[in-house]
Motif scaffolding. Structure first.
Motif, PDB file in Angstrom:
ATOM      1  N   ILE A  81       0.761  -1.210  -0.142  1.00 49.84           N
ATOM      2  CA  ILE A  81      -0.032  -0.076   0.009  1.00 49.84           C
ATOM      3  C   ILE A  81       0.733   1.165   0.021  1.00 49.84           C
ATOM      4  N   ASP A  82       2.191   1.069   0.469  1.00 43.13           N
ATOM      5  CA  ASP A  82       2.862   2.542   0.641  1.00 43.13           C
ATOM      6  C   ASP A  82       3.692   2.744  -0.790  1.00 43.13           C
ATOM      7  N   LEU A  83       3.606   1.837  -1.447  1.00 44.00           N
ATOM      8  CA  LEU A  83       4.306   2.145  -2.948  1.00 44.00           C
ATOM      9  C   LEU A  83       3.020   2.619  -3.858  1.00 44.00           C
ATOM     10  N   LEU A  84       1.917   2.042  -3.644  1.00 49.84           N
ATOM     11  CA  LEU A  84       0.960   2.632  -4.173  1.00 49.84           C
ATOM     12  C   LEU A  84       0.675   3.988  -3.949  1.00 49.84           C
ATOM     13  N   LEU A  85       0.543   4.186  -2.561  1.00 51.14           N
ATOM     14  CA  LEU A  85       0.253   5.736  -2.383  1.00 51.14           C
ATOM     15  C   LEU A  85       1.521   6.700  -3.031  1.00 51.14           C
ATOM     16  N   GLN A  86       2.661   6.316  -2.780  1.00 49.82           N
ATOM     17  CA  GLN A  86       3.756   7.050  -3.181  1.00 49.82           C
ATOM     18  C   GLN A  86       3.712   7.379  -4.721  1.00 49.82           C
ATOM     19  N   THR A  87       3.242   6.366  -5.279  1.00 49.82           N
ATOM     20  CA  THR A  87       3.016   6.514  -6.862  1.00 49.82           C
ATOM     21  C   THR A  87       1.779   7.555  -7.131  1.00 49.82           C
ATOM     22  N   LEU A  88       0.806   7.447  -6.181  1.00 47.49           N
ATOM     23  CA  LEU A  88      -0.309   8.499  -6.461  1.00 47.49           C
ATOM     24  C   LEU A  88      -0.035   9.864  -6.146  1.00 47.49           C
ATOM     25  N   LYS A  89       0.600  10.020  -5.033  1.00 48.70           N
ATOM     26  CA  LYS A  89       1.169  11.212  -4.741  1.00 48.70           C
ATOM     27  C   LYS A  89       2.091  12.104  -5.648  1.00 48.70           C
ATOM     28  N   ASN A  90       2.977  10.939  -6.525  1.00 52.42           N
ATOM     29  CA  ASN A  90       3.844  11.592  -7.465  1.00 52.42           C
ATOM     30  C   ASN A  90       3.083  12.121  -8.612  1.00 52.42           C
ATOM     31  N   PHE A  91       2.064  11.384  -8.955  1.00 57.03           N
ATOM     32  CA  PHE A  91       1.120  11.645 -10.058  1.00 57.03           C
ATOM     33  C   PHE A  91       0.354  12.857  -9.806  1.00 57.03           C
ATOM     34  N   ASP A  92      -0.002  13.106  -8.420  1.00 60.06           N
ATOM     35  CA  ASP A  92      -0.654  14.363  -8.120  1.00 60.06           C
ATOM     36  C   ASP A  92       0.128  15.689  -8.202  1.00 60.06           C
ATOM     37  N   LYS A  93       1.460  15.281  -8.023  1.00 63.76           N
ATOM     38  CA  LYS A  93       2.559  16.584  -8.099  1.00 63.76           C
ATOM     39  C   LYS A  93       2.725  16.886  -9.354  1.00 63.76           C
ATOM     40  N   ALA A  94       2.719  16.067 -10.311  1.00 62.95           N
ATOM     41  CA  ALA A  94       3.102  16.216 -11.563  1.00 62.95           C
ATOM     42  C   ALA A  94       2.092  17.101 -12.605  1.00 62.95           C
ATOM     43  N   ASN A  95       0.886  17.491 -12.021  1.00 63.98           N
ATOM     44  CA  ASN A  95      -0.066  18.036 -12.870  1.00 63.98           C
ATOM     45  C   ASN A  95      -0.274  17.481 -13.993  1.00 63.98           C
ATOM     46  N   SER A  96      -0.405  16.061 -14.030  1.00 63.41           N
ATOM     47  CA  SER A  96      -0.792  15.336 -15.284  1.00 63.41           C
ATOM     48  C   SER A  96      -2.154  15.359 -15.738  1.00 63.41           C
ATOM     49  N   GLU A  97      -2.604  15.170 -17.003  1.00 62.87           N
ATOM     50  CA  GLU A  97      -3.977  15.023 -17.427  1.00 62.87           C
ATOM     51  C   GLU A  97      -4.509  13.713 -16.891  1.00 62.87           C
ATOM     52  N   GLY A  98      -3.602  12.810 -16.945  1.00 58.05           N
ATOM     53  CA  GLY A  98      -4.471  11.388 -16.794  1.00 58.05           C
ATOM     54  C   GLY A  98      -3.302  10.425 -16.195  1.00 58.05           C
ATOM     55  N   LEU A  99      -3.981   9.200 -15.632  1.00 56.79           N
ATOM     56  CA  LEU A  99      -2.927   8.131 -15.236  1.00 56.79           C
ATOM     57  C   LEU A  99      -3.513   6.877 -15.715  1.00 56.79           C
ATOM     58  N   ASN A 100      -2.794   6.405 -16.365  1.00 55.33           N
ATOM     59  CA  ASN A 100      -3.160   5.067 -16.903  1.00 55.33           C
ATOM     60  C   ASN A 100      -2.351   3.895 -16.276  1.00 55.33           C
ATOM     61  N   ILE A 101      -3.100   2.954 -16.026  1.00 61.21           N
ATOM     62  CA  ILE A 101      -2.718   1.936 -15.101  1.00 61.21           C
ATOM     63  C   ILE A 101      -2.932   0.486 -15.915  1.00 61.21           C
ATOM     64  N   ARG A 102      -1.753  -0.420 -15.778  1.00 64.48           N
ATOM     65  CA  ARG A 102      -1.911  -1.679 -16.492  1.00 64.48           C
ATOM     66  C   ARG A 102      -1.436  -2.753 -15.737  1.00 64.48           C
ATOM     67  N   LEU A 103      -1.877  -3.844 -15.793  1.00 62.00           N
ATOM     68  CA  LEU A 103      -1.274  -5.222 -15.325  1.00 62.00           C
ATOM     69  C   LEU A 103      -0.344  -5.625 -16.294  1.00 62.00           C
ATOM     70  N   GLN A 104       0.909  -5.837 -15.827  1.00 62.63           N
ATOM     71  CA  GLN A 104       1.982  -6.556 -16.741  1.00 62.63           C
ATOM     72  C   GLN A 104       2.575  -7.815 -16.054  1.00 62.63           C
ATOM     73  N   ARG A 105       2.703  -8.839 -16.730  1.00 58.98           N
ATOM     74  CA  ARG A 105       3.077  -9.985 -16.528  1.00 58.98           C
ATOM     75  C   ARG A 105       4.471  -9.851 -16.795  1.00 58.98           C
ATOM     76  N   THR A 106       5.246 -10.704 -15.623  1.00 62.99           N
ATOM     77  CA  THR A 106       6.698 -10.635 -15.776  1.00 62.99           C
ATOM     78  C   THR A 106       7.100 -12.088 -16.856  1.00 62.99           C
ATOM     79  N   ASP A 107       8.156 -11.677 -17.868  1.00 65.74           N
ATOM     80  CA  ASP A 107       8.390 -12.629 -18.801  1.00 65.74           C
ATOM     81  C   ASP A 107       9.681 -13.161 -18.104  1.00 65.74           C
ATOM     82  N   THR A 108      10.160 -14.337 -18.987  1.00 64.77           N
ATOM     83  CA  THR A 108      11.179 -15.088 -18.578  1.00 64.77           C
ATOM     84  C   THR A 108      12.493 -14.294 -18.265  1.00 64.77           C
TER      85      THR A 108
END
Length: 337
Positions: A81-108
């Motif tokens: 939860i702390d890593l997710l929170l920190q990323t959301l805080k970084n997004f808010d500070k950046a004054n960006s127009e949108g946040l895209n979130i995607r699930l990525q699987r690890t390859d070999t």
């Protein structure tokens, strides 16, 4: 399995995570086409309390969402939860127009995720862009390791109330009750607290701390409380009906000074006569620490209902005057020693 979504405003998600971040290091995210649930369970076991379920309707929080899963289009993952929170805080500070979130699987090669002994073989990738002071576009990417919970869908269920009790609407000032109980938490006898509720005298709510019958402290809420006993056999439906229909239940003063229950339009409840059964006291013993951990949630949320029954109790909360965020805090009863 596919998960992609976009949002322009993460304020309510971030604020909710801040409210519960002191409870657990890891949370479970449950994605469905209709709802995002942020779930906190004790030690990864759905049978231990307290549990917290935070619900976000996807249509209210995400502009675009694509989810595909062989398990009824439901995806569960464990995340720090702390890593997710920190990323959301970084997004808010950046004054960006949108946040895209995607699930990525690890390859070999392990390039897109982090494969560890804990089984975190995927990552939740968060992308956003902003323009810096030199008018250049800067792209940001954060990848948070997650553990996909394939078997948890059948095991992780929101707790249900199977025993009848009382529903009490707590005022915003009720947070002071937690502060009063805090005065006793450093003593040896206070590992458990007995919560007593009743419809008598316009609503009674008491907290009793006791040590082997030798020392006893009772802390009571002195003001009247809006309280009723649900008559609907579906207790959880009754609680949610009370939570979302603000104003459907009022306490009116009668000529003899007693409190009477009046309903505007909710036909799921019946008028109750003030007999011994309807005014009877409901009592539960819980761990004091579990109860006190809810203070931050109760102190922030706009609407708070307490459902108290002999075997378990729960706090049902709305973050603000909308139903964009619902938080439910569940506590099981324990044996009173």
């Amino acid at each position: 399995m596919k998960l992609k979504f976009m949002t322009r405003n993460t304020e309510k998600l971030k604020e909710t995570l801040l409210l519960i971040s002191h409870l657990r290091k890891f949370v479970i995210l449950k994605f469905t086409p209709e709802e995002l649930c942020v779930i906190l369970v004790n030690g990864g076991s759905a049978n231990l309390e307290p549990q917290v379920w935070c619900k976000f309707p996807t249509a209210r929080h995400f502009e675009l969402m694509e989810i595909q899963s062989m398990r009824e289009n439901t995806i569960l993952m464990e995340i720090n939860i702390d890593l997710l929170l920190q990323t959301l805080k970084n997004f808010d500070k950046a004054n960006s127009e949108g946040l895209n979130i995607r699930l990525q699987r690890t390859d070999t090669t392990g390039e897109q995720g982090v494969a560890t002994k804990s089984g975190r073989t995927a990552s939740l990738a968060l992308f956003y862009s902003n323009i810096n002071i030199n008018s250049n576009v800067v792209n940001h990417t954060f990848r948070i390791p997650v553990k996909i919970l394939r078997e948890a869908q059948d095991l992780l269920r929101e707790p249900l109330h199977t025993d009848h009790g009382l529903i009490m609407r707590l005022p915003n000032e009720f947070v002071t009750m937690f502060k009063r109980l805090d005065k006793f938490k450093k003593t040896a006898f206070n590992d458990r607290v007995v919560i007593q509720a009743s419809k008598r005298d316009g609503g009674l709510l008491r907290f009793v701390l006791e040590e082997d019958g030798k020392f006893k402290v009772t802390v009571a809420w002195n003001n009247k409380l809006e309280v009723h006993r649900p008559t609907n056999t579906d207790t959880d439906y009754s609680v949610r009906e009370s939570l979302y229909k603000n104003g459907n239940l009022h306490l009116l003063n009668t000529e003899n000074g007693k409190e009477a229950t009046h309903h505007d339009y909710n036909d799921n409840y019946e008028e109750e006569e003030e007999d011994e059964d309807s005014l009877g006291e409901v009592e539960i013993c819980v761990k004091l620490k579990d109860w006190q951990l809810a203070s931050k949630i109760v102190g922030r949320c706009r609407t708070v209902l307490l459902y108290i029954a002999p075997q378990k109790c729960s706090l049902h909360c709305l973050l603000d005057d909308t139903d964009d965020v619902e938080l439910i805090y569940f506590i099981n009863g324990v044996r009173n020693l």
